[in-house]
Design a protein around this motif. Structure first.
Motif, PDB file in Angstrom:
ATOM      1  N   ASP A 107       4.698  -8.719  -1.335  1.00 26.13           N
ATOM      2  CA  ASP A 107       5.442 -10.065  -1.439  1.00 26.13           C
ATOM      3  C   ASP A 107       4.662 -11.025  -0.634  1.00 26.13           C
ATOM      4  O   ASP A 107       4.088 -10.641   0.388  1.00 26.13           O
ATOM      5  CB  ASP A 107       6.910  -9.950  -0.768  1.00 26.13           C
ATOM      6  CG  ASP A 107       7.567 -11.226  -0.610  1.00 26.13           C
ATOM      7  OD1 ASP A 107       7.733 -12.131  -1.298  1.00 26.13           O
ATOM      8  OD2 ASP A 107       7.849 -11.459   0.547  1.00 26.13           O
ATOM      9  N   ALA A 124      12.078  -3.659  -6.199  1.00 31.57           N
ATOM     10  CA  ALA A 124      11.027  -2.714  -6.729  1.00 31.57           C
ATOM     11  C   ALA A 124      11.070  -1.305  -6.883  1.00 31.57           C
ATOM     12  O   ALA A 124      10.580  -0.670  -7.678  1.00 31.57           O
ATOM     13  CB  ALA A 124       9.816  -3.067  -5.508  1.00 31.57           C
ATOM     14  N   PHE A 162       4.850  -1.154  -3.531  1.00 31.66           N
ATOM     15  CA  PHE A 162       5.029  -2.565  -3.279  1.00 31.66           C
ATOM     16  C   PHE A 162       5.626  -2.839  -1.679  1.00 31.66           C
ATOM     17  O   PHE A 162       6.428  -1.795  -1.023  1.00 31.66           O
ATOM     18  CB  PHE A 162       6.497  -2.849  -3.905  1.00 31.66           C
ATOM     19  CG  PHE A 162       6.981  -4.119  -4.028  1.00 31.66           C
ATOM     20  CD1 PHE A 162       6.492  -5.093  -5.001  1.00 31.66           C
ATOM     21  CD2 PHE A 162       7.895  -4.708  -2.977  1.00 31.66           C
ATOM     22  CE1 PHE A 162       6.740  -6.603  -4.981  1.00 31.66           C
ATOM     23  CE2 PHE A 162       8.332  -5.972  -3.106  1.00 31.66           C
ATOM     24  CZ  PHE A 162       7.659  -6.739  -3.978  1.00 31.66           C
ATOM     25  N   ALA A 219      12.727  -0.457  -9.954  1.00 32.92           N
ATOM     26  CA  ALA A 219      11.884  -0.725 -11.180  1.00 32.92           C
ATOM     27  C   ALA A 219      10.908   0.595 -10.990  1.00 32.92           C
ATOM     28  O   ALA A 219      10.196   0.929 -12.342  1.00 32.92           O
ATOM     29  CB  ALA A 219      10.819  -1.915 -11.147  1.00 32.92           C
ATOM     30  N   ASP A 239      14.203  -7.172  -1.847  1.00 32.41           N
ATOM     31  CA  ASP A 239      12.801  -7.184  -2.793  1.00 32.41           C
ATOM     32  C   ASP A 239      12.372  -5.684  -3.012  1.00 32.41           C
ATOM     33  O   ASP A 239      11.993  -5.295  -3.885  1.00 32.41           O
ATOM     34  CB  ASP A 239      11.856  -8.105  -2.033  1.00 32.41           C
ATOM     35  CG  ASP A 239      10.688  -8.635  -2.943  1.00 32.41           C
ATOM     36  OD1 ASP A 239      10.904  -8.580  -3.988  1.00 32.41           O
ATOM     37  OD2 ASP A 239       9.902  -9.466  -2.476  1.00 32.41           O
ATOM     38  N   THR A 266       8.145   2.142  -1.895  1.00 34.40           N
ATOM     39  CA  THR A 266       8.053   0.856  -1.143  1.00 34.40           C
ATOM     40  C   THR A 266       8.011   1.161   0.143  1.00 34.40           C
ATOM     41  O   THR A 266       8.139   2.040   0.847  1.00 34.40           O
ATOM     42  CB  THR A 266       9.683   0.404  -1.484  1.00 34.40           C
ATOM     43  OG1 THR A 266      10.582   1.421  -1.162  1.00 34.40           O
ATOM     44  CG2 THR A 266       9.837  -0.135  -2.801  1.00 34.40           C
ATOM     45  N   LYS A 298      12.209 -13.331  -8.943  1.00 37.47           N
ATOM     46  CA  LYS A 298      12.708 -12.251  -8.139  1.00 37.47           C
ATOM     47  C   LYS A 298      14.211 -12.422  -7.805  1.00 37.47           C
ATOM     48  O   LYS A 298      14.372 -13.547  -7.471  1.00 37.47           O
ATOM     49  CB  LYS A 298      11.746 -11.829  -7.061  1.00 37.47           C
ATOM     50  CG  LYS A 298      10.386 -11.408  -7.409  1.00 37.47           C
ATOM     51  CD  LYS A 298       9.672 -10.856  -5.965  1.00 37.47           C
ATOM     52  CE  LYS A 298       9.209 -12.057  -5.234  1.00 37.47           C
ATOM     53  NZ  LYS A 298       8.306 -11.758  -3.916  1.00 37.47           N
ATOM     54  N   PRO A 299      14.994 -11.415  -7.776  1.00 38.22           N
ATOM     55  CA  PRO A 299      14.844 -10.355  -7.990  1.00 38.22           C
ATOM     56  C   PRO A 299      14.908  -9.635  -9.292  1.00 38.22           C
ATOM     57  O   PRO A 299      15.665  -8.456  -9.532  1.00 38.22           O
ATOM     58  CB  PRO A 299      15.621  -9.403  -7.137  1.00 38.22           C
ATOM     59  CG  PRO A 299      16.958 -10.396  -6.792  1.00 38.22           C
ATOM     60  CD  PRO A 299      16.079 -11.870  -7.200  1.00 38.22           C
ATOM     61  N   TYR A 303       9.471  -7.304 -11.750  1.00 34.35           N
ATOM     62  CA  TYR A 303       8.846  -5.933 -11.148  1.00 34.35           C
ATOM     63  C   TYR A 303       8.457  -5.113 -12.346  1.00 34.35           C
ATOM     64  O   TYR A 303       7.519  -4.484 -12.181  1.00 34.35           O
ATOM     65  CB  TYR A 303      10.043  -5.148 -10.364  1.00 34.35           C
ATOM     66  CG  TYR A 303      10.420  -6.030  -9.179  1.00 34.35           C
ATOM     67  CD1 TYR A 303       9.853  -6.150  -8.062  1.00 34.35           C
ATOM     68  CD2 TYR A 303      11.456  -6.857  -9.349  1.00 34.35           C
ATOM     69  CE1 TYR A 303      10.536  -7.019  -6.972  1.00 34.35           C
ATOM     70  CE2 TYR A 303      12.266  -7.720  -8.497  1.00 34.35           C
ATOM     71  CZ  TYR A 303      11.508  -7.533  -7.124  1.00 34.35           C
ATOM     72  OH  TYR A 303      12.033  -8.611  -6.295  1.00 34.35           O
ATOM     73  N   GLU A 304       9.080  -4.962 -13.474  1.00 28.60           N
ATOM     74  CA  GLU A 304       8.688  -4.062 -14.628  1.00 28.60           C
ATOM     75  C   GLU A 304       7.270  -4.772 -14.892  1.00 28.60           C
ATOM     76  O   GLU A 304       6.552  -4.010 -15.446  1.00 28.60           O
ATOM     77  CB  GLU A 304       9.965  -4.199 -15.584  1.00 28.60           C
ATOM     78  CG  GLU A 304      10.931  -3.293 -15.066  1.00 28.60           C
ATOM     79  CD  GLU A 304      12.370  -3.667 -16.005  1.00 28.60           C
ATOM     80  OE1 GLU A 304      12.143  -4.414 -16.673  1.00 28.60           O
ATOM     81  OE2 GLU A 304      13.289  -3.189 -15.812  1.00 28.60           O
TER      82      GLU A 304
END
Length: 249
Positions: free
Chosen positions: A7, A198, A187, A201, A194, A205, A160-161, A166-167
């Motif tokens: 991000d 992610a 991510f 998906a 966020d 993270t 987002k979100p 994200y996909e």
């Protein structure tokens, strides 16, 4: 090869320029209404994020820069200023919107990106901001980022979100790298929501405390990496990725 998506606004790019701009332009007037300039800025930004996401969810996508401008006086009203035009006018708003273009990187970002790249990571950007504005932030900060690695939600027409964002990003990286290994794709964000989106998906993270301070795991869930500062974030991602890769091999 490992990849990491960041991000941008709020995570890699800080808000200090805008905080100073609000204080300089209307700070004294805000304080006369017992409104702290930083609190107003946070309310303005949070309202923009909410409306951006809600409009996207109902299929009425609007760019963040348009939303920010549209909700400015409404946010002043919600801050307890019953006559917002008494402390700010359209000229003030235009000046503040111009200041949004001058944001710069947070401390430690160049070092973190170099560290990740030195350890084989390809860096991507996924932003709710428009692409040219984000490229301007990188220019302000003397940061190198390939144009093709900057993905703006403006190009997708959904923000987002929303899960599909994200996909899309995950599939784009898998296609470009020829790999379907989710453990190689990370991510990173300073927004817990966020990271939550992610992670659902399929990303690994990393959350950093430079904006929200508290991760609020009880509502957003836990991340593979939690860091204090961007430099530590990069180091922990490299370390954790190495452990995951070793375990899965």
């Amino acid at each position: 090869m490992p990849h990491i998506v960041f991000d941008i606004i709020g995570t890699c790019i800080g808000y200090d320029v805008m905080l100073d701009a609000i204080d300089k332009r209307i700070g004294s007037k805000l304080r006369q209404h017992d409104c702290n300039p930083e609190l107003f800025f946070n309310a303005w930004g949070a309202a923009c994020e909410r409306d951006f996401s809600y409009l996207s969810l109902i299929g009425h996508y609007q760019p963040t820069k348009k939303i920010l401008k549209s909700i400015f006086f409404r946010t002043l009203y919600h801050a307890g200023i019953k006559e917002p035009e008494s402390i700010a006018n359209e000229e003030d708003l235009d000046w503040l919107c111009d200041e949004w273009l001058k944001l710069k990187s947070r401390d430690g970002l160049p070092e973190m990106w170099k560290y990740l790249r030195d350890h084989g990571f390809t860096i991507w950007c996924l932003t709710d901001g428009d692409k040219e504005r984000v490229k301007g932030y990188f220019l302000n900060s003397k940061l190198d980022m390939p144009d093709e690695n900057i993905i703006s939600c403006d190009s997708l027409g959904v923000g987002k979100p929303t899960p599909s964002v994200y996909e899309f990003m995950l599939n784009k990286i898998k296609t470009s790298s020829g790999s379907d290994a989710d453990e190689n794709i990370w991510f990173g964000a300073a927004h817990a929501w966020d990271c939550c989106a992610a992670r659902k998906a399929g990303f690994k993270t990393a959350w950093v405390d430079v904006y929200e301070k508290y991760p609020c795991d009880d509502i957003f869930g836990t991340n593979d990496v939690v860091a204090s500062g961007l430099k530590e974030m990069g180091e922990k991602v490299v370390e954790t990725h190495a452990k995951i890769t070793k375990t899965s091999s």
